[in-house]
Design a protein around this motif. Sequence first.
Motif, PDB file in Angstrom:
ATOM      1  N   PRO A   8       0.845  -1.307   0.074  1.00  0.00           N
ATOM      2  CA  PRO A   8       0.010   0.058   0.108  1.00  0.00           C
ATOM      3  C   PRO A   8       0.691   1.435  -0.057  1.00  0.00           C
ATOM      4  O   PRO A   8       0.699   2.245   0.944  1.00  0.00           O
ATOM      5  N   TRP A   9       1.719   1.329  -1.072  1.00  0.00           N
ATOM      6  CA  TRP A   9       2.819   2.543  -1.142  1.00  0.00           C
ATOM      7  C   TRP A   9       1.920   3.788  -1.387  1.00  0.00           C
ATOM      8  O   TRP A   9       2.324   5.017  -0.974  1.00  0.00           O
ATOM      9  N   ARG A  10       0.672   3.684  -1.843  1.00  0.00           N
ATOM     10  CA  ARG A  10       0.064   5.071  -2.171  1.00  0.00           C
ATOM     11  C   ARG A  10      -0.767   5.573  -1.037  1.00  0.00           C
ATOM     12  O   ARG A  10      -0.470   6.894  -1.069  1.00  0.00           O
ATOM     13  N   ARG A  11      -0.860   4.830  -0.086  1.00  0.00           N
ATOM     14  CA  ARG A  11      -1.502   5.286   1.057  1.00  0.00           C
ATOM     15  C   ARG A  11      -0.340   5.984   1.929  1.00  0.00           C
ATOM     16  O   ARG A  11      -0.677   6.995   2.503  1.00  0.00           O
ATOM     17  N   ILE A  13       2.225   7.720   0.506  1.00  0.00           N
ATOM     18  CA  ILE A  13       2.338   8.934  -0.136  1.00  0.00           C
ATOM     19  C   ILE A  13       1.389   9.868   0.448  1.00  0.00           C
ATOM     20  O   ILE A  13       1.565  11.218   0.550  1.00  0.00           O
ATOM     21  N   VAL A  14      -0.067   9.518   0.520  1.00  0.00           N
ATOM     22  CA  VAL A  14      -0.874  10.449   0.775  1.00  0.00           C
ATOM     23  C   VAL A  14      -0.839  10.807   2.349  1.00  0.00           C
ATOM     24  O   VAL A  14      -0.855  12.086   2.502  1.00  0.00           O
ATOM     25  N   LEU A  15      -0.308   9.959   3.059  1.00  0.00           N
ATOM     26  CA  LEU A  15      -0.186  10.288   4.603  1.00  0.00           C
ATOM     27  C   LEU A  15       1.026  11.347   4.588  1.00  0.00           C
ATOM     28  O   LEU A  15       1.035  12.228   5.371  1.00  0.00           O
ATOM     29  N   VAL A  16       2.139  11.148   3.782  1.00  0.00           N
ATOM     30  CA  VAL A  16       3.392  12.073   4.074  1.00  0.00           C
ATOM     31  C   VAL A  16       2.933  13.309   3.414  1.00  0.00           C
ATOM     32  O   VAL A  16       3.210  14.397   4.250  1.00  0.00           O
ATOM     33  N   LEU A  17       2.032  13.541   2.362  1.00  0.00           N
ATOM     34  CA  LEU A  17       1.786  14.791   1.761  1.00  0.00           C
ATOM     35  C   LEU A  17       0.581  15.459   2.928  1.00  0.00           C
ATOM     36  O   LEU A  17       0.819  16.713   2.888  1.00  0.00           O
ATOM     37  N   MET A  18      -0.228  14.655   3.589  1.00  0.00           N
ATOM     38  CA  MET A  18      -1.114  15.349   4.506  1.00  0.00           C
ATOM     39  C   MET A  18      -0.152  15.801   5.757  1.00  0.00           C
ATOM     40  O   MET A  18      -0.579  17.074   6.116  1.00  0.00           O
ATOM     41  N   ILE A  19       0.806  15.262   6.086  1.00  0.00           N
ATOM     42  CA  ILE A  19       1.620  15.339   7.316  1.00  0.00           C
ATOM     43  C   ILE A  19       2.278  16.938   7.028  1.00  0.00           C
ATOM     44  O   ILE A  19       2.679  17.801   7.762  1.00  0.00           O
ATOM     45  N   ALA A  20       2.957  16.818   5.487  1.00  0.00           N
ATOM     46  CA  ALA A  20       3.762  17.910   5.281  1.00  0.00           C
ATOM     47  C   ALA A  20       2.944  18.979   4.876  1.00  0.00           C
ATOM     48  O   ALA A  20       3.361  20.434   5.084  1.00  0.00           O
TER      49      ALA A  20
END
Length: 267
Positions: A8-11, A13-20
């Motif tokens: 689930p690498w897409r998840r 990426i979404v999590l990292v972008l939300m935190i950033a």
Amino acid sequence: METQKRTPWRRWIVLVLMIAGFILGGIFVPVQPEITVAAEKLIEEPLTENFLGFAGPFYLVNTLPTLAVTIVLLLVIGFAANRSLKKSQQTDLVPTGIGNVMEAILEMLYNMTEGSAGTKWAKAIFPWFATIMIYVLFANLLKLLPGFESIGVIHHAHGEGHAIAELGGGWANILPEKLEHDGYILAPFFRGISVDLNFTLSLALISFFSIQVMGVRAQGLGYFSKFFNTKRMFKVPFFGAMDFLVGLLEIISEFAKILSFHIPSFR
């Protein structure tokens, strides 16, 4: 056959972008945009002084680029969906990717049309209904793109404005600090098209005339009897007069639909 475990690498990426985004939003405090009813002018001077010979000056406003981008986006999506469906017909007849998404959206809209208008008239109403729904949907989804309504042209404010910080190369950043004089405002390159009264009025008029056309197609000229009901005018004068007054109220209600469709929800 062993089932391959999907990573689930897409998840992540979404999590990292939300935190950033959360961290950067705290460091770089965003400037609240100036909420205006009219679309902002990207260029102060009009493109033409007498548009169509009678409409007055025509300005390049920031809803026009959104209109153009939405049309191009829908053309690209339509072309990609058509290729996807043709490819699925040549293989296993199961649409995948963009073709599957668009088929699901259109099927949902068709079922809504059929549920409201019935099977007989669903095919006639569906193209109008689906076109408006899909266009408005994608035009509003564009607002989720980064930079939408936040990157544009800086103009001198007529009144209260913001201070700016020069970044070099003709670029500048608007600061949260407000100035009563010599301030600046941002006219973004793209703005949600649903705030433009010309767009909502066009959709309102198209919807209004489509309703009348479909009504005449379904009931013939008898469709207008709901506006001018004189069937009982001479047989039962009292109730005939009431029917006639109700018909006049129907006319007012019908034209009121243009106003209700026309008024947008700003932001």
